[in-house]
Design an enzyme around this catalytic site. Structure first.
Site, PDB file in Angstrom:
ATOM      1  CG  ASP A  66     -34.568 -67.805  54.943  1.00  0.00           C
ATOM      2  OD1 ASP A  66     -35.349 -67.072  55.621  1.00  0.00           O
ATOM      3  OD2 ASP A  66     -33.833 -67.590  55.989  1.00  0.00           O
TER       4      ASP A  66
ATOM      5  CB  CYS B  66     -42.323 -57.233  67.757  1.00  0.00           C
ATOM      6  SG  CYS B  66     -40.868 -56.497  67.527  1.00  0.00           S
TER       7      CYS B  66
ATOM      8  NE  ARG C 106     -32.509 -56.972  55.024  1.00  0.00           N
ATOM      9  CZ  ARG C 106     -33.212 -58.459  55.354  1.00  0.00           C
ATOM     10  NH1 ARG C 106     -34.204 -57.671  54.632  1.00  0.00           N
ATOM     11  NH2 ARG C 106     -32.501 -59.408  55.917  1.00  0.00           N
TER      12      ARG C 106
ATOM     13  CE  LYS D 132     -29.336 -62.453  55.063  1.00  0.00           C
ATOM     14  NZ  LYS D 132     -29.446 -62.373  56.620  1.00  0.00           N
ATOM     15  CG  ASN D 133     -29.354 -65.814  58.271  1.00  0.00           C
ATOM     16  OD1 ASN D 133     -28.813 -64.666  57.922  1.00  0.00           O
ATOM     17  ND2 ASN D 133     -30.149 -66.622  57.617  1.00  0.00           N
TER      18      ASN D 133
ATOM     19  NE  ARG E 209     -44.942 -64.026  64.670  1.00  0.00           N
ATOM     20  CZ  ARG E 209     -44.958 -64.276  63.477  1.00  0.00           C
ATOM     21  NH1 ARG E 209     -45.864 -65.545  63.253  1.00  0.00           N
ATOM     22  NH2 ARG E 209     -44.566 -64.536  62.638  1.00  0.00           N
TER      23      ARG E 209
END
Ligand code: UD1
Length: 422
Positions: free
Chosen positions: A306, A118, A398, A22-23, A123
């Site tokens: 993660d 944010c 997701r 995914k990333n 951040r």
């Protein structure tokens, strides 16, 4: 909303094929905006975040066909029609801000709604924005949008104040079409960044230093569309190894890149599990002498943040004391309260978590609060006595492709109940 019902206690066994990362896929889909024509991406996982990113690029003028049977995505770009990304899209997925790099490089402007919760200069976007400023963009914040403008970007040297995967990717995507030489320091070394770099180089970008702290990019005038295959997902791979460990099962993950899962394999070996690996597979089986260990999350090649939540779920049923130290996202512990409801003995002291192993977890109704916290609850439920009901499973949609199907193939008693709860 759908829920999972998981009857725990059975050992997982068999083989599971790992999906595309995914990333890596997310920035690579966005990077296809850098070339006019048709880009073909293979091994794209069918995930909610991928669908959101496809809506994002469609909003900017891209067309696409996603063949989910073959995990192949075709993206066509004729021109960038819009340089503004609305709040509705950004709020569902922070990674939407990846469009800033390509938009700035191609159109000289990008208006992206700030992700909720944010402030500019803090951040999670300050590193991205100071990097764009170093490349010659002017940044302002208006009505909740970050606005970036430039007449033309110019190559520059920029040292990131902290290692950021997102900022490294975003700045690389801006720099490949930027005149002159850009030197990025304190870069993320994650395989997802290397994959993005390899994709950009296949398109014609000139990049050196991928996978190191210093990346040099010589800007080119134009990039060409290509066909590219995404790397396997190391976080999904780690999650299945951890789930197998929690059920004291024997599982082989296939279609993986063991070199990307090294820190997870080491942690599991230290706990006493037997790990073997070959070119594209890793297997795990239990041992009689399990013991606690210390896990500290770190940028790659360290232990990935993660996998912190899933391995904490495993640690709750490892004899002795485990210590987990979260150094990337200090308060990433929403899973702790839910694991406690299942009988875990966990103490949180700042970013340090002490877990005393218990004999068994017990089923309880629990709720996912984010993607990886959700994976932790699935791991816990697979190992727990009784039937656990997990709500808000859209978080796992997701980032885990066909999670219930894959776990069923490994022998898990998991059911997805459509509309089963709030
Ligand atoms: C990416 C991954 C995410 C993973 C994280 C860390 C994607 C889509 N997401 O997120 O799954 O957990 O890397 O490995 O690839 N930070 C700042 N300012 C910035 C940017 C980051 O302070 O401008 C901070 C963050 O708050 C965090 C740390 O830097 O504490 C690392 O964040 P970063 O590597 O940027 O994470 P993401 O790219 O958002």
């Amino acid at each position: 909303m759908d829920i999972y019902r998981i009857k725990g206690g059975g050992a997982l066994s068999g083989e599971v094929k790992i999906s595309g990362a995914k990333n890596a896929a997310l920035p690579i889909i966005v990077a296809s905006l850098l070339a006019d024509g048709e880009t073909t991406l293979k091994n794209i996982p069918d995930l909610k975040d991928i669908r959101t990113m496809l809506e994002v690029i469609q909003c900017l003028g891209a067309e696409y066909d996603f063949n989910t049977e073959k995990n192949t995505l075709r993206i066509r770009i004729s021109s960038i029609k819009n340089a503004e990304l609305p709040y509705e899209l950004v709020k569902t997925m922070r990674a939407s801000y990846y469009v800033m790099g390509p938009l700035l490089a191609r159109t000289g402007e990008a208006d992206v709604s700030l992700p909720g919760g944010c402030a500019i200069g803090e951040r999670p976007m300050d590193i991205h924005l100071s990097g764009f400023e170093a490349l010659g963009a002017e940044i302002s914040l208006e009505h909740g949008y970050v606005k970036a403008r430039t007449s033309s970007l110019r190559g520059s040297e920029f040292k990131m104040r902290a290692v950021s995967v997102g900022a490294t990717a975003n700045l690389m995507m801006a720099a490949v079409l930027t005149k002159g030489k850009t030197v990025l320091e304190n870069c993320a070394m994650e395989p997802d960044i290397v994959d993005l770099g390899n994709f950009l180089m296949k398109m014609g970008a000139k990049i050196s230093g991928l996978g190191t702290e210093r990346i040099e990019i010589e800007g080119v005038k134009k990039l060409d569309p290509v066909t590219y295959t995404i790397i396997p997902d190391r976080i999904e791979a780690g999650t299945y190894l951890i789930a197998s460990a929690a059920t004291r099962g024997s599982v082989t993950i296939t279609g993986a890149m063991p070199e990307h899962v090294g820190a997870c394999m080491s942690a599991l070996s230290e706990m006493g599990f037997t790990i073997e690996s070959g070119r594209d597979w890793v297997s795990i089986r239990p041992s009689k002498a399990l013991k606690g260990t210390v896990i500290r999350t770190m940028p790659y090649p360290g232990f990935p943040t993660d996998l912190q939540a899933p391995i904490m779920a495993l640690a709750t049923i490892i004899p002795g004391i485990n210590v987990v130290i979260e150094t990337i996202f200090e308060r990433r512990f929403t899973h702790v309260a839910e694991l406690r409801r299942m009988g875990a003995d966990i103490t949180v002291e700042g970013s340090v978590v002490i877990i005393k192993g218990v004999k068994k977890l017990m089923s309880a109704p629990v709720m996912m609060s984010d993607l990886r916290a959700g994976a932790a609850l699935v791991v816990a439920a697979l190992a727990a006595q009784g039937e656990t009901e997990i709500r808000r499973i859209y978080h796992c949609d997701r980032g885990y492709e066909r999670l219930d199907e894959k776990l069923t193939l490994l022998g898990a008693a998991i059911t997805r109940v459509k509309g089963g709860g709030l």
